[in-house]
Design an enzyme around this catalytic site. Sequence first.
Site, PDB file in Angstrom:
ATOM      1  N   LYS A   1      -5.463 -23.328  19.223  1.00  0.00           N
ATOM      2  CA  LYS A   1      -4.657 -22.892  19.167  1.00  0.00           C
ATOM      3  C   LYS A   1      -3.980 -22.840  20.681  1.00  0.00           C
ATOM      4  CE  LYS A   1      -4.212 -20.741  15.241  1.00  0.00           C
ATOM      5  NZ  LYS A   1      -3.332 -20.474  14.155  1.00  0.00           N
TER       6      LYS A   1
ATOM      7  N   ARG B   1       0.569  -1.292  -0.128  1.00  0.00           N
ATOM      8  CA  ARG B   1      -0.448   0.232   0.170  1.00  0.00           C
ATOM      9  C   ARG B   1       1.149   1.756  -0.445  1.00  0.00           C
ATOM     10  NH1 ARG B   1      -4.737   0.173   3.841  1.00  0.00           N
ATOM     11  NH2 ARG B   1      -4.013  -1.160   4.441  1.00  0.00           N
TER      12      ARG B   1
ATOM     13  N   HIS C   1      -7.406 -27.624   5.157  1.00  0.00           N
ATOM     14  CA  HIS C   1      -6.257 -28.736   5.837  1.00  0.00           C
ATOM     15  C   HIS C   1      -6.723 -30.107   5.788  1.00  0.00           C
ATOM     16  CE1 HIS C   1      -3.921 -24.864   5.034  1.00  0.00           C
ATOM     17  NE2 HIS C   1      -4.396 -24.686   7.073  1.00  0.00           N
TER      18      HIS C   1
HETATM   19  C1  BG6 Z   1      -2.888 -21.210   8.263  1.00  0.00           C
HETATM   20  C2  BG6 Z   1      -3.517 -21.220   9.359  1.00  0.00           C
HETATM   21  O1  BG6 Z   1      -3.671 -22.302   7.226  1.00  0.00           O
HETATM   22  O2  BG6 Z   1      -1.895 -22.524   8.945  1.00  0.00           O
HETATM   23  C3  BG6 Z   1      -2.590 -20.846  10.379  1.00  0.00           C
HETATM   24  O3  BG6 Z   1      -4.453 -19.467   8.817  1.00  0.00           O
HETATM   25  C4  BG6 Z   1      -2.093 -21.293  11.204  1.00  0.00           C
HETATM   26  O4  BG6 Z   1      -3.883 -20.166  11.493  1.00  0.00           O
HETATM   27  C5  BG6 Z   1      -1.035 -22.594  10.255  1.00  0.00           C
HETATM   28  O5  BG6 Z   1      -0.884 -21.035  12.277  1.00  0.00           O
HETATM   29  C6  BG6 Z   1      -0.761 -23.672  10.302  1.00  0.00           C
HETATM   30  O6  BG6 Z   1       0.381 -23.592   9.411  1.00  0.00           O
HETATM   31  P1  BG6 Z   1       1.575 -24.781  10.003  1.00  0.00           P
HETATM   32  O7  BG6 Z   1       2.075 -25.417   8.396  1.00  0.00           O
HETATM   33  O8  BG6 Z   1       2.444 -23.903  10.687  1.00  0.00           O
HETATM   34  O9  BG6 Z   1       1.250 -25.865  10.363  1.00  0.00           O
END
Ligand code: BG6
Length: 496
Positions: A341, A52, A252
Amino acid sequence: MPADILESLKPTILVIFGINGDLSRRKLLPAIYQLVKQDLLPETFCIVGVTRNEMSNKELLEGMQQTMAESGKKCDPHMLQKLSDMIEMVAMDLLDPAQYAQLRERLNGIENDRGVCMNRLFYLAIPAQIFEPVVAQLGKNDLSKSCQHGTGASRLLVEKPFGYDLASAHELLNVLGEHYSEEQIYRIDHYLAKETAQNILNFRFQNPIFARNWDNKSIKHIMITAAESIGIEGRVAFYEQTGALRDLIQSHLLQLLALVTMEKPKTLTSADVHHQKLELLKSITPIAPNMVEANAVRGQYDTYRAEVENADSLSETYAAIRLEIDNPRWEGVPILLRTGKALAEKVVDIAVVFSDEDDLTQENVLTIRIQPNEGIALQLLVKKPGFTNEVEPVQMDFCYRNSFSGQSAHPDAYERVIIDAFRGDKTLFATSFEVIASWEIIESVIHEWAKNDTGLEIYKTGSWGPKAADTLAEKAGMAWVMPDMQVCQTHTHATK
Ligand code: BG6
């Protein structure tokens, strides 16, 4: 990387919208830095970094270095310079339609300088709320078409969330579809690009011992865990809107589940894999509104509300759901997915529990460890040495680190995502149909949870999350397999 893949990479301009954002600094730029280091980028290549406000290459890369240093990675000054030479920064207000024509001229200019037609990849590392206006302007300014002279691809790389719920996902799909064909859209699910996730199909279908027993006659239940020890790391606006269910489960974890449970594709080509994956997602029974309380659990870590400065926040930082797959292979097999988390450990794994139809107490647990300590472990029951016939669980371990130690480390997920987008391979990206099918599965949970805070359990930071998640597992006749079932380490096993 095999030489033919590298040679197949066409001249490319990678436009990163939001190049100074969290995603870009944490994942994208470090991945590109690694590709520079390994000399794995197209010979003719340029990054157009859109921010930006005015920003220099030096400032941008200092931000990246800082983030990399936090995870113990140091950059080589020579490689940094090489990366810097590839980047052209552009300050642009993405909501100002007039500025897109200037962007187009800039891209045309880059091609003129290089004297070739270049593939154009637009990476939306920006908040999902502005996907629509940005894509509309790309379309209106002919940026979704080929290069100016000759034929080149124009691809759109989109990060999740792909919508906010089912209705908004459809809406987003329509907007993207007005300007880009499905072929041009690359929906990133970086979990699919993790090496161990890519191994799932090969492991299942290349090993007869498992290929023959991969069904409800042999498998008692399946559990997928994505636990993170970090909190929301300052992503307040994103997380307040998103929550754990949308952030990890809708994307995921349902993708991982599809890989674990789909039928064998005819080949491992993109079309065949996506066909079977979609069939599977469509056969998962969506959680009905009146079943949300019984089949879905949510929690929030104890310091979350103070962190986001919202004493009434309903955003869940933990979610667990129970699912069933309505097809002959999986009928009657409960499936649990959980994510959270600020939990005790960072661990992503898939536990497939085999048992004897006639004696459910005897179990073999197959653990596919996505990260860390990538590997696969099989827990077996063996007789304890000595005079009695007592049996004890022990583990057979396959550990990437040990088995492939002579080879260079496997690529990080984002390195793989970038290379696949460059070469136009969509196998590891989610299709629009998969995205919609995944929203359908959890749609009622989203709507029920938005109504009030019923069942939102506050859990202690550093714990394993809400107690209700244990009850959810118990009601399904299961217990979460705890990560002290170590993969790739000297181990002791415990199911909780
Ligand atoms: C992301 C999420 O898609 O995946 C995050 O938005 C998360 O919140 C992250 O921390 C985790 O990815 P990785 O590869 O660190 O397990």
